[in-house]
Motif scaffolding. Structure first.
Motif, PDB file in Angstrom:
ATOM      1  N   LEU A  18       0.665  -1.290  -0.361  1.00 36.13           N
ATOM      2  CA  LEU A  18       0.220  -0.116  -0.283  1.00 36.13           C
ATOM      3  C   LEU A  18       0.687   1.103  -0.075  1.00 36.13           C
ATOM      4  CD1 LEU A  18      -2.923  -1.024   3.314  1.00 36.13           C
ATOM      5  CD2 LEU A  18      -3.189  -0.795   0.084  1.00 36.13           C
ATOM      6  N   ARG A  19       0.563   2.662  -0.666  1.00 36.02           N
ATOM      7  CA  ARG A  19       1.155   3.343  -0.357  1.00 36.02           C
ATOM      8  C   ARG A  19       0.030   4.266   0.215  1.00 36.02           C
ATOM      9  NH1 ARG A  19       3.239   6.922  -5.941  1.00 36.02           N
ATOM     10  NH2 ARG A  19       1.123   7.401  -5.562  1.00 36.02           N
ATOM     11  N   LEU A  20       1.043   5.603   1.352  1.00 35.55           N
ATOM     12  CA  LEU A  20       0.106   6.391   2.026  1.00 35.55           C
ATOM     13  C   LEU A  20       0.697   7.425   1.635  1.00 35.55           C
ATOM     14  CD1 LEU A  20       0.029   4.767   5.626  1.00 35.55           C
ATOM     15  CD2 LEU A  20      -1.790   3.636   2.846  1.00 35.55           C
ATOM     16  N   SER A  21      -0.242   8.708   1.592  1.00 38.75           N
ATOM     17  CA  SER A  21      -0.183  10.294   0.688  1.00 38.75           C
ATOM     18  C   SER A  21      -0.225  10.985   1.776  1.00 38.75           C
ATOM     19  CB  SER A  21      -0.524  10.144  -0.193  1.00 38.75           C
ATOM     20  OG  SER A  21      -0.638  11.515  -0.309  1.00 38.75           O
ATOM     21  N   CYS A  22       0.096  11.942   2.043  1.00 41.76           N
ATOM     22  CA  CYS A  22       0.033  12.716   3.114  1.00 41.76           C
ATOM     23  C   CYS A  22      -0.037  13.946   2.819  1.00 41.76           C
ATOM     24  CB  CYS A  22       0.739  12.874   4.647  1.00 41.76           C
ATOM     25  SG  CYS A  22       0.388  14.047   5.363  1.00 41.76           S
ATOM     26  N   GLY A  23      -0.978  14.980   2.376  1.00 42.25           N
ATOM     27  CA  GLY A  23      -1.231  16.460   1.781  1.00 42.25           C
ATOM     28  C   GLY A  23      -0.943  17.276   3.194  1.00 42.25           C
ATOM     29  N   ALA A  24      -0.267  18.043   2.862  1.00 37.01           N
ATOM     30  CA  ALA A  24      -0.210  19.400   4.411  1.00 37.01           C
ATOM     31  C   ALA A  24      -0.136  20.707   3.462  1.00 37.01           C
ATOM     32  CB  ALA A  24       1.186  19.771   4.689  1.00 37.01           C
ATOM     33  N   SER A  25      -1.253  21.658   4.258  1.00 39.72           N
ATOM     34  CA  SER A  25      -1.991  23.125   3.861  1.00 39.72           C
ATOM     35  C   SER A  25      -2.221  23.773   4.536  1.00 39.72           C
ATOM     36  CB  SER A  25      -2.882  22.724   3.144  1.00 39.72           C
ATOM     37  OG  SER A  25      -4.188  22.155   3.832  1.00 39.72           O
ATOM     38  N   GLY A  26      -1.489  25.048   4.603  1.00 38.38           N
ATOM     39  CA  GLY A  26      -1.870  26.569   5.104  1.00 38.38           C
ATOM     40  C   GLY A  26      -0.089  26.501   5.098  1.00 38.38           C
ATOM     41  N   ARG A  27       0.900  26.938   7.163  1.00 33.33           N
ATOM     42  CA  ARG A  27       1.677  27.375   7.049  1.00 33.33           C
ATOM     43  C   ARG A  27       2.769  26.302   7.098  1.00 33.33           C
ATOM     44  NH1 ARG A  27       3.196  29.743  12.171  1.00 33.33           N
ATOM     45  NH2 ARG A  27       5.044  30.817  11.828  1.00 33.33           N
ATOM     46  N   ILE A  70       9.916   5.672   3.098  1.00 27.82           N
ATOM     47  CA  ILE A  70       9.537   7.708   3.315  1.00 27.82           C
ATOM     48  C   ILE A  70       9.853   8.450   2.327  1.00 27.82           C
ATOM     49  CG2 ILE A  70      11.012   8.040   4.952  1.00 27.82           C
ATOM     50  CD1 ILE A  70       8.105   9.870   6.418  1.00 27.82           C
ATOM     51  N   SER A  71       9.179   9.140   1.839  1.00 23.81           N
ATOM     52  CA  SER A  71       9.736  10.599   0.726  1.00 23.81           C
ATOM     53  C   SER A  71       8.847  11.088   0.972  1.00 23.81           C
ATOM     54  CB  SER A  71       9.749   9.605  -0.933  1.00 23.81           C
ATOM     55  OG  SER A  71       8.417   9.166  -1.050  1.00 23.81           O
ATOM     56  N   LEU A  80       4.854  10.738   0.918  1.00 21.65           N
ATOM     57  CA  LEU A  80       4.013   9.152   0.731  1.00 21.65           C
ATOM     58  C   LEU A  80       5.265   8.293   2.080  1.00 21.65           C
ATOM     59  CD1 LEU A  80       5.002  10.212  -2.808  1.00 21.65           C
ATOM     60  CD2 LEU A  80       2.699   9.993  -1.487  1.00 21.65           C
ATOM     61  N   LEU A  81       4.102   6.935   1.753  1.00 21.49           N
ATOM     62  CA  LEU A  81       4.857   6.282   2.407  1.00 21.49           C
ATOM     63  C   LEU A  81       4.643   4.928   2.198  1.00 21.49           C
ATOM     64  CD1 LEU A  81       6.043   5.201   4.879  1.00 21.49           C
ATOM     65  CD2 LEU A  81       3.736   4.362   6.406  1.00 21.49           C
ATOM     66  N   GLN A  82       5.437   4.067   1.048  1.00 22.88           N
ATOM     67  CA  GLN A  82       5.294   2.768  -0.434  1.00 22.88           C
ATOM     68  C   GLN A  82       5.280   2.402   1.277  1.00 22.88           C
ATOM     69  OE1 GLN A  82       4.755   2.494  -2.635  1.00 22.88           O
ATOM     70  NE2 GLN A  82       4.139   0.814  -1.946  1.00 22.88           N
ATOM     71  N   MET A  83       4.179   1.111   1.733  1.00 23.73           N
ATOM     72  CA  MET A  83       4.492   0.253   2.451  1.00 23.73           C
ATOM     73  C   MET A  83       4.684  -1.057   1.567  1.00 23.73           C
ATOM     74  SD  MET A  83       2.303   1.777   4.845  1.00 23.73           S
ATOM     75  CE  MET A  83       0.626   0.735   4.245  1.00 23.73           C
ATOM     76  N   ASN A  84       5.641  -1.838   1.677  1.00 20.57           N
ATOM     77  CA  ASN A  84       5.777  -3.412   1.131  1.00 20.57           C
ATOM     78  C   ASN A  84       5.822  -4.376   1.893  1.00 20.57           C
ATOM     79  OD1 ASN A  84       5.621  -2.190  -1.414  1.00 20.57           O
ATOM     80  ND2 ASN A  84       8.295  -1.768  -1.590  1.00 20.57           N
TER      81      ASN A  84
END
Length: 119
Positions: A18-27, A70-71, A80-84
């Motif tokens: 699975l690949r998790l994604s984390c989007g950041a916004s704001g400051r 992690i990248s 991103l977190l690529q989980m294998n």
């Protein structure tokens, strides 16, 4: 203020990815390290991985070393977190977190995304 939103969780069989994604916004300029943590009900929160602002420094928890990567894409403010080779014990709610430059603490957290690995 910083807003973090995770995506990409789901259910997978053992050995899958699975690949998790984390989007950041704001400051986002106030964040110098991004991390991933996980927590299963009844257990303590566990460190998974972190990455520096430049991406040049990464660190992993012992349980995921060699399997997770992690990248980050700073142009998209995404981590991103690529989980294998997932294992049933990887089942948890995964949350991304931002460490604030001023406080040195993980002051910003996403709502979490569920990862379920079946045997």
């Amino acid at each position: 203020q910083v807003h973090l939103v995770e995506s990409g969780g789901g259910s997978v069989q053992a050995g899958g990815s699975l690949r998790l994604s984390c989007g950041a916004s704001g400051r986002t300029s106030s964040i110098y390290v991004m991390g991933w943590y996980r927590q299963d009900p009844g257990k303590e929160r566990e460190f998974v991985a972190l990455i520096s602002r430049s991406g040049g420094i990464t660190n992993y928890g012992d349980a995921v070393k060699g399997r997770f990567t992690i990248s980050r894409d700073n142009t998209e403010n995404t981590v991103l977190l690529q989980m294998n080779n997932l294992k049933p014990e990887d089942t948890a709610v995964y949350s991304c977190a931002g460490r604030d430059t001023a406080s040195g603490k993980y002051d910003y957290w996403g709502q979490g995304t569920q990862v379920t690995v079946s045997s």
